[in-house]
Scaffold this active site. Structure first.
Site, short mmCIF file in Angstrom:
data_model
loop_
_atom_site.label_atom_id
_atom_site.label_comp_id
_atom_site.label_asym_id
_atom_site.label_seq_id
_atom_site.Cartn_x
_atom_site.Cartn_y
_atom_site.Cartn_z
N TYR A 53 40.47 51.58 37.16
CA TYR A 53 41.86 51.50 37.65
C TYR A 53 42.78 52.39 36.81
O TYR A 53 42.80 52.28 35.58
CB TYR A 53 42.40 50.07 37.62
CG TYR A 53 41.64 49.08 38.50
CD1 TYR A 53 40.80 49.50 39.53
CD2 TYR A 53 41.79 47.71 38.31
CE1 TYR A 53 40.12 48.59 40.32
CE2 TYR A 53 41.11 46.79 39.10
CZ TYR A 53 40.28 47.24 40.10
OH TYR A 53 39.61 46.33 40.87
N LEU A 207 46.11 39.17 49.48
CA LEU A 207 47.32 39.26 50.33
C LEU A 207 47.17 40.40 51.34
O LEU A 207 48.17 40.83 51.92
CB LEU A 207 48.56 39.49 49.44
CG LEU A 207 48.75 38.45 48.34
CD1 LEU A 207 49.92 38.83 47.42
CD2 LEU A 207 48.97 37.06 48.94
N ARG A 227 53.28 49.34 49.03
CA ARG A 227 51.92 49.89 49.08
C ARG A 227 51.54 50.34 50.50
O ARG A 227 50.82 51.30 50.69
CB ARG A 227 50.92 48.84 48.59
CG ARG A 227 49.53 49.42 48.46
CD ARG A 227 48.49 48.36 48.19
NE ARG A 227 48.54 47.86 46.82
CZ ARG A 227 47.62 47.06 46.30
NH1 ARG A 227 46.60 46.68 47.04
NH2 ARG A 227 47.72 46.61 45.07
P1 NAP Z 1 46.70 42.15 47.11
O1 NAP Z 1 46.74 41.14 46.02
O2 NAP Z 1 46.18 41.75 48.44
O3 NAP Z 1 48.13 42.80 47.31
C1 NAP Z 1 48.94 43.13 46.21
C2 NAP Z 1 50.22 43.74 46.71
O4 NAP Z 1 50.93 42.79 47.49
C3 NAP Z 1 51.14 44.11 45.57
O5 NAP Z 1 50.84 45.41 45.10
C4 NAP Z 1 52.50 44.03 46.22
O6 NAP Z 1 52.74 45.17 47.04
C5 NAP Z 1 52.31 42.93 47.24
N1 NAP Z 1 52.84 41.66 46.76
C6 NAP Z 1 52.29 40.82 45.85
N2 NAP Z 1 53.03 39.73 45.72
C7 NAP Z 1 54.09 39.87 46.55
C8 NAP Z 1 55.21 39.06 46.86
N3 NAP Z 1 55.39 37.87 46.29
N4 NAP Z 1 56.11 39.52 47.76
C9 NAP Z 1 55.94 40.72 48.36
N5 NAP Z 1 54.91 41.54 48.11
C10 NAP Z 1 53.98 41.11 47.21
O7 NAP Z 1 45.83 43.42 46.68
P2 NAP Z 1 45.33 43.96 45.28
O8 NAP Z 1 46.38 43.85 44.23
O9 NAP Z 1 44.76 45.29 45.52
O10 NAP Z 1 44.13 43.00 44.94
C11 NAP Z 1 44.19 42.06 43.89
C12 NAP Z 1 43.28 42.45 42.77
O11 NAP Z 1 41.93 42.44 43.24
C13 NAP Z 1 43.45 43.89 42.25
O12 NAP Z 1 44.53 44.07 41.41
C14 NAP Z 1 42.13 44.09 41.57
O13 NAP Z 1 42.17 43.51 40.31
C15 NAP Z 1 41.17 43.34 42.49
N6 NAP Z 1 40.44 44.25 43.41
C16 NAP Z 1 39.10 44.33 43.24
C17 NAP Z 1 38.33 45.14 44.06
C18 NAP Z 1 36.84 45.18 43.82
O14 NAP Z 1 36.13 46.01 44.42
N7 NAP Z 1 36.34 44.34 42.96
C19 NAP Z 1 38.91 45.87 45.11
C20 NAP Z 1 40.29 45.76 45.27
C21 NAP Z 1 41.03 44.93 44.43
P3 NAP Z 1 53.72 46.35 46.70
O15 NAP Z 1 52.81 47.22 45.89
O16 NAP Z 1 54.04 46.87 48.06
O17 NAP Z 1 54.89 45.81 45.94
#
Ligand code: NAP
Length: 314
Positions: A53, A207, A227
């Site tokens: 990352y 999310l 995003r």
């Molecule tokens: P997510 O949790 O589904 O979405 C995060 C995004 O949602 C944030 O960047 C933000 O978007 C928005 N958000 C969060 N809280 C909010 C709120 N209260 N109100 C409005 N918008 C909100 O996706 P993710 O961050 O990509 O996934 C979570 C974690 O999973 C990652 O950080 C990573 O550690 C892990 N991951 C792992 C893999 C794997 O292959 N193992 C793949 C993907 C992710 P904005 O940016 O638009 O503000």
């Protein structure tokens, strides 16, 4: 903040974790420090990052700096195995790569141990025995405390369990896989394997990258600077079908006095084997909203209604 054991292990983590893949990408070092500090203050203990990352491991570097002074109050989860360069030894599950990758992550995180070291992707070109033996060595050396994997299928989870038992190696205690209300690919295979073999699930993209927060509404202009405001990920996620489903869930939650965000977190936290919901956040308001979003205890009737709403049951 509710704490849960990660699978059958003794390791306890906050039911809301912080995904750190925005760090070094959408957030610079200062913004990362602000978000991490808010998360620690709000009781989040699980921080999930990866060597991959940010450019050249910047997520780990920024996280390490932001957690200075808090090391003994948090669980740092990171990952190895994704490509960190062009050379064959800069990726995968070989003993050669793992021994290098762990040193690089420890240096960037500015710590002498990693709480949860996760294999980011399966590596079908390396015997899992070799990977697990190398990881077991890291546990014995004290560089790593617990092991997890990510993007494994059910048969891989069973295979790893068998190797750990047969060869008396440290078992994996967690599985990080794509899972949220609109993506159920873990349910027929990975989730039962985790339940059977005592692994905790850490759902990623909980999310749907923001779609399940309620900020992308049907028929309305999508918010700028988010995003999913543009790009290939937006095209993949903001399909008509997904927007319709998210809109139905939004209205269903609202009719019950809740938000879509609460539904997204609470539903996941109630699914079998789920230990912690690791959502990403880009500001402190999101942290405040997210830490309070998993308290809705859905009844079995409500869970059934959701399946009907999503067209998942007859
Ligand atoms: P997510 O949790 O589904 O979405 C995060 C995004 O949602 C944030 O960047 C933000 O978007 C928005 N958000 C969060 N809280 C909010 C709120 N209260 N109100 C409005 N918008 C909100 O996706 P993710 O961050 O990509 O996934 C979570 C974690 O999973 C990652 O950080 C990573 O550690 C892990 N991951 C792992 C893999 C794997 O292959 N193992 C793949 C993907 C992710 P904005 O940016 O638009 O503000």
């Amino acid at each position: 903040m509710e704490m849960r054991h990660l699978g059958n292990s003794g390791l306890e983590v906050s039911v809301i974790g912080l995904g750190c893949n925005n760090f070094g990408r959408r957030l610079d070092e200062k913004q990362t420090a602000t978000v991490v500090s808010a998360a620690v203050d709000a009781g989040i203990t699980l921080f999930d990052t990866a060597d991959l990352y940010g450019e050249n491991g910047t997520s780990e570097t920024y996280l390490g700096k932001a957690l200075k002074g808090h090391r003994d109050q948090v669980v740092i989860a990171t990952k190895f195995g994704g490509p960190m360069g062009q050379l064959p030894m800069q990726k995968g599950g070989s003993r050669q790569h793992i021994f290098q990758a762990v040193e690089d992550s420890l240096r960037r995180l500015n710590t002498d141990y990693i709480d949860l070291y996760q294999m980011h992707f399966p590596d079908l070109n390396t015997p899992l025995e070799e990977t697990m033996r190398a990881l077991d060595d890291l546990v014995r050396q004290g560089k790593v405390r617990y092991l997890g994997h990510s993007n494994f299928s059910g048969w891989m989870i069973a295979h790893a369990h068998h190797i750990a038992v047969r060869d008396a190696l440290t078992p994996f205690i967690s599985a990080q896989n794509h899972y949220h209300l609109l993506n159920r690919e873990v349910e027929p295979d990975v989730q039962p394997a985790c339940t059977k073999f005592g692994l905790g699930i850490l759902p990623y993209f909980p999310l749907a990258s923001g779609l399940l927060t309620g900020k992308y509404r049907k028929g309305q202009v999508h918010p700028e600077g988010t995003r999913l405001s543009s790009g290939p990920m937006a095209e993949r996620i903001l399909t008509d079908i997904n927007i319709d489903k998210a809109e139905s869930l939004f209205e269903w939650a609202e009719a019950r006095g809740h938000t879509l965000l609460e539904l997204a977190f609470s539903w996941l936290a109630q699914q079998p084997a789920v230990s912690s919901v690791i959502a990403g956040a880009t500001n402190t308001d999101q942290i405040s909203a997210n830490v309070n979003a998993a308290n809705w205890v859905l009844t079995s009737e409500e869970l059934e209604e959701i399946e009907k709403l999503l067209g998942n049951s007859s």
